[in-house]
Design a protein around this motif. Structure first.
Motif, PDB file in Angstrom:
ATOM      1  N   UNK A  18       1.755  -2.173  -2.651  1.00  7.40           N
ATOM      2  CA  UNK A  18       0.961  -1.201  -3.108  1.00  7.40           C
ATOM      3  C   UNK A  18      -0.287  -1.767  -4.119  1.00  7.40           C
ATOM      4  N   UNK A  19       0.034  -2.801  -4.449  1.00  7.91           N
ATOM      5  CA  UNK A  19      -1.084  -3.277  -5.632  1.00  7.91           C
ATOM      6  C   UNK A  19      -2.116  -3.883  -4.689  1.00  7.91           C
ATOM      7  N   UNK A  20      -1.912  -4.519  -3.440  1.00  6.85           N
ATOM      8  CA  UNK A  20      -2.644  -4.972  -2.606  1.00  6.85           C
ATOM      9  C   UNK A  20      -3.671  -3.924  -2.215  1.00  6.85           C
ATOM     10  N   UNK A  21      -3.181  -2.809  -1.764  1.00  3.55           N
ATOM     11  CA  UNK A  21      -3.971  -1.570  -1.320  1.00  3.55           C
ATOM     12  C   UNK A  21      -5.056  -1.212  -2.595  1.00  3.55           C
ATOM     13  N   UNK A  22      -4.418  -1.180  -3.561  1.00  6.92           N
ATOM     14  CA  UNK A  22      -5.463  -0.796  -4.680  1.00  6.92           C
ATOM     15  C   UNK A  22      -6.732  -1.860  -5.126  1.00  6.92           C
ATOM     16  N   UNK A  23      -6.161  -3.320  -4.897  1.00  6.58           N
ATOM     17  CA  UNK A  23      -7.321  -4.022  -4.956  1.00  6.58           C
ATOM     18  C   UNK A  23      -8.426  -3.788  -3.888  1.00  6.58           C
TER      19      UNK A  23
END
Length: 60
Positions: A18-23
């Motif tokens: 999920x953190x990758x999507x937020x990046x």
């Protein structure tokens, strides 16, 4: 109107954290709309995002 995806749904489809999507969202690489405090992503924008990152076979 298209059904919109949450960042979690996009992460599941991409099989990334999920953190990758937020990046990608914060950098503007993945187009999305912010509704209140929540991001929403059009499936067509997610498909374009993926297509832009497809690696072409250059050995032909």
């Amino acid at each position: 109107m298209q059904e919109l995806l949450t960042p979690q749904e996009a992460a599941n489809l991409l099989k990334v954290h999920l953190r990758t999507v937020y990046i990608y969202l914060r950098s503007g690489e993945l187009p999305a709309a912010k509704v209140g405090d929540n991001w929403r992503i059009r499936p067509s924008d997610l498909e374009k995002f993926i297509e832009k990152r497809m690696v072409k076979d250059t050995k032909k």
